[in-house]
Design a protein around this motif. Structure first.
Motif, PDB file in Angstrom:
ATOM      1  N   ARG A  51       0.831  -1.194   0.000  1.00 36.92           N
ATOM      2  CA  ARG A  51       0.000   0.000   0.000  1.00 36.92           C
ATOM      3  C   ARG A  51       0.870   1.249   0.000  1.00 36.92           C
ATOM      4  N   SER A  52       0.486   2.252  -0.794  1.00 32.14           N
ATOM      5  CA  SER A  52       1.205   3.520  -0.863  1.00 32.14           C
ATOM      6  C   SER A  52       0.204   4.638  -1.132  1.00 32.14           C
ATOM      7  N   LEU A  53       0.695   5.864  -1.203  1.00 29.79           N
ATOM      8  CA  LEU A  53      -0.172   7.003  -1.498  1.00 29.79           C
ATOM      9  C   LEU A  53      -0.765   6.905  -2.893  1.00 29.79           C
ATOM     10  N   ASN A  54      -0.104   6.169  -3.768  1.00 29.19           N
ATOM     11  CA  ASN A  54      -0.576   6.032  -5.149  1.00 29.19           C
ATOM     12  C   ASN A  54      -1.589   4.901  -5.328  1.00 29.19           C
ATOM     13  N   GLY A  55      -1.870   4.161  -4.257  1.00 31.35           N
ATOM     14  CA  GLY A  55      -2.830   3.077  -4.363  1.00 31.35           C
ATOM     15  C   GLY A  55      -2.267   1.772  -3.835  1.00 31.35           C
ATOM     16  N   ILE A  56      -2.733   0.673  -4.407  1.00 32.77           N
ATOM     17  CA  ILE A  56      -2.292  -0.646  -3.958  1.00 32.77           C
ATOM     18  C   ILE A  56      -1.656  -1.411  -5.108  1.00 32.77           C
ATOM     19  N   THR A  57      -0.674  -2.225  -4.751  1.00 35.79           N
ATOM     20  CA  THR A  57       0.032  -3.052  -5.740  1.00 35.79           C
ATOM     21  C   THR A  57       0.115  -4.467  -5.200  1.00 35.79           C
ATOM     22  N   LEU A  58      -0.177  -5.434  -6.051  1.00 36.38           N
ATOM     23  CA  LEU A  58      -0.110  -6.827  -5.630  1.00 36.38           C
ATOM     24  C   LEU A  58       1.337  -7.290  -5.514  1.00 36.38           C
ATOM     25  N   THR A  59       1.626  -8.034  -4.465  1.00 35.94           N
ATOM     26  CA  THR A  59       2.911  -8.722  -4.365  1.00 35.94           C
ATOM     27  C   THR A  59       2.850  -9.962  -5.251  1.00 35.94           C
ATOM     28  N   ASP A  60       3.969 -10.660  -5.385  1.00 38.04           N
ATOM     29  CA  ASP A  60       3.955 -11.901  -6.172  1.00 38.04           C
ATOM     30  C   ASP A  60       2.970 -12.900  -5.586  1.00 38.04           C
ATOM     31  N   GLU A  61       2.921 -12.953  -4.260  1.00 39.64           N
ATOM     32  CA  GLU A  61       1.985 -13.877  -3.602  1.00 39.64           C
ATOM     33  C   GLU A  61       0.539 -13.429  -3.827  1.00 39.64           C
ATOM     34  N   GLY A  62       0.325 -12.101  -3.848  1.00 36.91           N
ATOM     35  CA  GLY A  62      -1.014 -11.588  -4.123  1.00 36.91           C
ATOM     36  C   GLY A  62      -1.459 -11.910  -5.540  1.00 36.91           C
ATOM     37  N   GLU A  63      -0.540 -11.808  -6.502  1.00 42.42           N
ATOM     38  CA  GLU A  63      -0.849 -12.169  -7.888  1.00 42.42           C
ATOM     39  C   GLU A  63      -1.243 -13.645  -7.978  1.00 42.42           C
ATOM     40  N   LEU A  64      -0.553 -14.490  -7.218  1.00 38.00           N
ATOM     41  CA  LEU A  64      -0.853 -15.924  -7.214  1.00 38.00           C
ATOM     42  C   LEU A  64      -2.256 -16.183  -6.660  1.00 38.00           C
ATOM     43  N   VAL A  65      -2.575 -15.518  -5.520  1.00 36.54           N
ATOM     44  CA  VAL A  65      -3.893 -15.709  -4.914  1.00 36.54           C
ATOM     45  C   VAL A  65      -4.990 -15.225  -5.857  1.00 36.54           C
ATOM     46  N   LEU A  66      -4.763 -14.106  -6.533  1.00 42.57           N
ATOM     47  CA  LEU A  66      -5.761 -13.574  -7.460  1.00 42.57           C
ATOM     48  C   LEU A  66      -5.991 -14.530  -8.627  1.00 42.57           C
ATOM     49  N   ALA A  67      -4.900 -14.998  -9.226  1.00 42.33           N
ATOM     50  CA  ALA A  67      -5.026 -15.877 -10.395  1.00 42.33           C
ATOM     51  C   ALA A  67      -5.677 -17.211 -10.034  1.00 42.33           C
ATOM     52  N   GLU A  68      -5.145 -17.861  -9.005  1.00 41.56           N
ATOM     53  CA  GLU A  68      -5.688 -19.153  -8.616  1.00 41.56           C
ATOM     54  C   GLU A  68      -7.073 -19.007  -7.980  1.00 41.56           C
ATOM     55  N   GLY A  69      -7.254 -17.919  -7.241  1.00 39.54           N
ATOM     56  CA  GLY A  69      -8.549 -17.686  -6.605  1.00 39.54           C
ATOM     57  C   GLY A  69      -9.643 -17.475  -7.629  1.00 39.54           C
ATOM     58  N   GLN A  70      -9.338 -16.715  -8.696  1.00 41.27           N
ATOM     59  CA  GLN A  70     -10.345 -16.495  -9.729  1.00 41.27           C
ATOM     60  C   GLN A  70     -10.712 -17.800 -10.413  1.00 41.27           C
TER      61      GLN A  70
END
Length: 303
Positions: A51-70
């Motif tokens: 998380r930053s002032l510019n918004g949110i960015t997925l970590t590598d683990e977050g990308e994995l959860v998003l892809a597999e979760g979807q």
């Protein structure tokens, strides 16, 4: 261990620009989203978002959860759809995207009727001035006005729609005569800035296939179709408007067609279908209701 609710929650957060936007989508407070996300990350033992002032960015683990979760969510939805087909029940969540003006006037009442008939289904209607720019894959049907070069999407036509050059009688009084599109150089032209169209380039053609392409210099422009129509009704200039938007005003005489022998490209009402959801019963039933609701074409009933 992740539950299906955890996965759905994270997918919404991951596809949002900020935690505040995710909170609005889920109709909860931003602190509630932050707290649940922190608990989720603690449970899985890894950081999923930066998380930053510019918004949110997925970590590598977050990308994995998003892809597999979807993938898991899609499998559950597919199973639900198959069971619904066997029981002839319409259930699940349907997401529809439509333009502001047309969505308010013609799509919202159909969504209302759908919700009343199919009580086990839920619906989200998202209105946007750029409906086809949906960057995520969370939609089922996008209603669009006009052609779109989108070979990767399934499309079906819902209703015909012509475009007219229109003006009020008050505007035309005392103005230079309009016999040819080139005469527009002597007039105030109003433009609607939407999608990625070149809105200052107006293309005309006659039944005899004579063509004229005119580059206008807008006296006024806006990204809101209702504002543009109101400006035209107020006599502030000429505008190109869809038939669905001005048919009643043409019938009443509040607006008149200008250069009626010159035709503009048609912009039919179409629906884009998400390839992941186009076979679900809820999508099929909504398409059926959209076609019925737009036939006979409602805006022509005013004539």
């Amino acid at each position: 261990m992740l539950s299906s609710e955890d996965i759905s929650f994270f997918c919404v957060v991951a596809r949002s620009r900020s935690l505040a936007q995710a909170a609005r989508k889920m109709n909860v407070t931003a602190p509630a989203v932050t707290q649940r996300l922190r608990a989720l990350e603690t449970r899985v033992g890894v950081r999923l978002l930066d998380r930053s002032l510019n918004g949110i960015t997925l970590t590598d683990e977050g990308e994995l959860v998003l892809a597999e979760g979807q993938t898991i969510i899609d499998a559950v939805e597919n199973l639900t759809d198959q069971l619904s087909d066997r029981t002839n029940t319409v259930r699940g969540h349907l997401q529809i995207v439509a333009p502001y003006g047309f969505g308010r006037r013609h799509i919202a009442p159909i969504v209302d009727a759908f919700s009343r008939e199919y009580h086990e289904a839920t619906v989200t209607l998202h209105l946007s001035d750029t409906p086809t720019r949906m960057v995520n894959d969370n939609w089922d049907i996008i209603v669009h006005i006009g052609e779109l070069n989108s070979p990767g999407r399934l499309m079906t036509t819902l209703a015909p729609n012509r475009r007219f050059l229109v003006a009020s009688r008050d505007y035309l009084k005392g103005k230079p005569p309009l016999r040819h599109p080139h005469d527009l150089a002597d007039h105030r032209c109003l433009a609607l800035r939407e999608n990625d169209e070149d809105v200052t380039l107006w293309r005309f053609a006659t039944a005899g296939e004579e063509q004229a392409t005119i580059r206008i210099a807008p006296a006024m422009s806006t990204n809101d179709g209702e504002i543009l129509r109101d400006w035209t009704l107020a006599g502030l200039g000429l505008a190109v408007r869809s038939e669905w938007d001005v048919a009643a005003h043409l019938a009443s005489g509040a607006l008149v067609r200008v250069l009626p022998q010159w035709n503009l490209p048609e912009t039919n009402i179409v629906a884009f279908l998400n390839t992941r959801h186009n076979r679900s019963k809820r999508t099929s039933k909504m398409l059926e209701m959209l076609r019925k609701g737009l036939k006979p074409t409602p805006w022509l009933q005013a004539e």
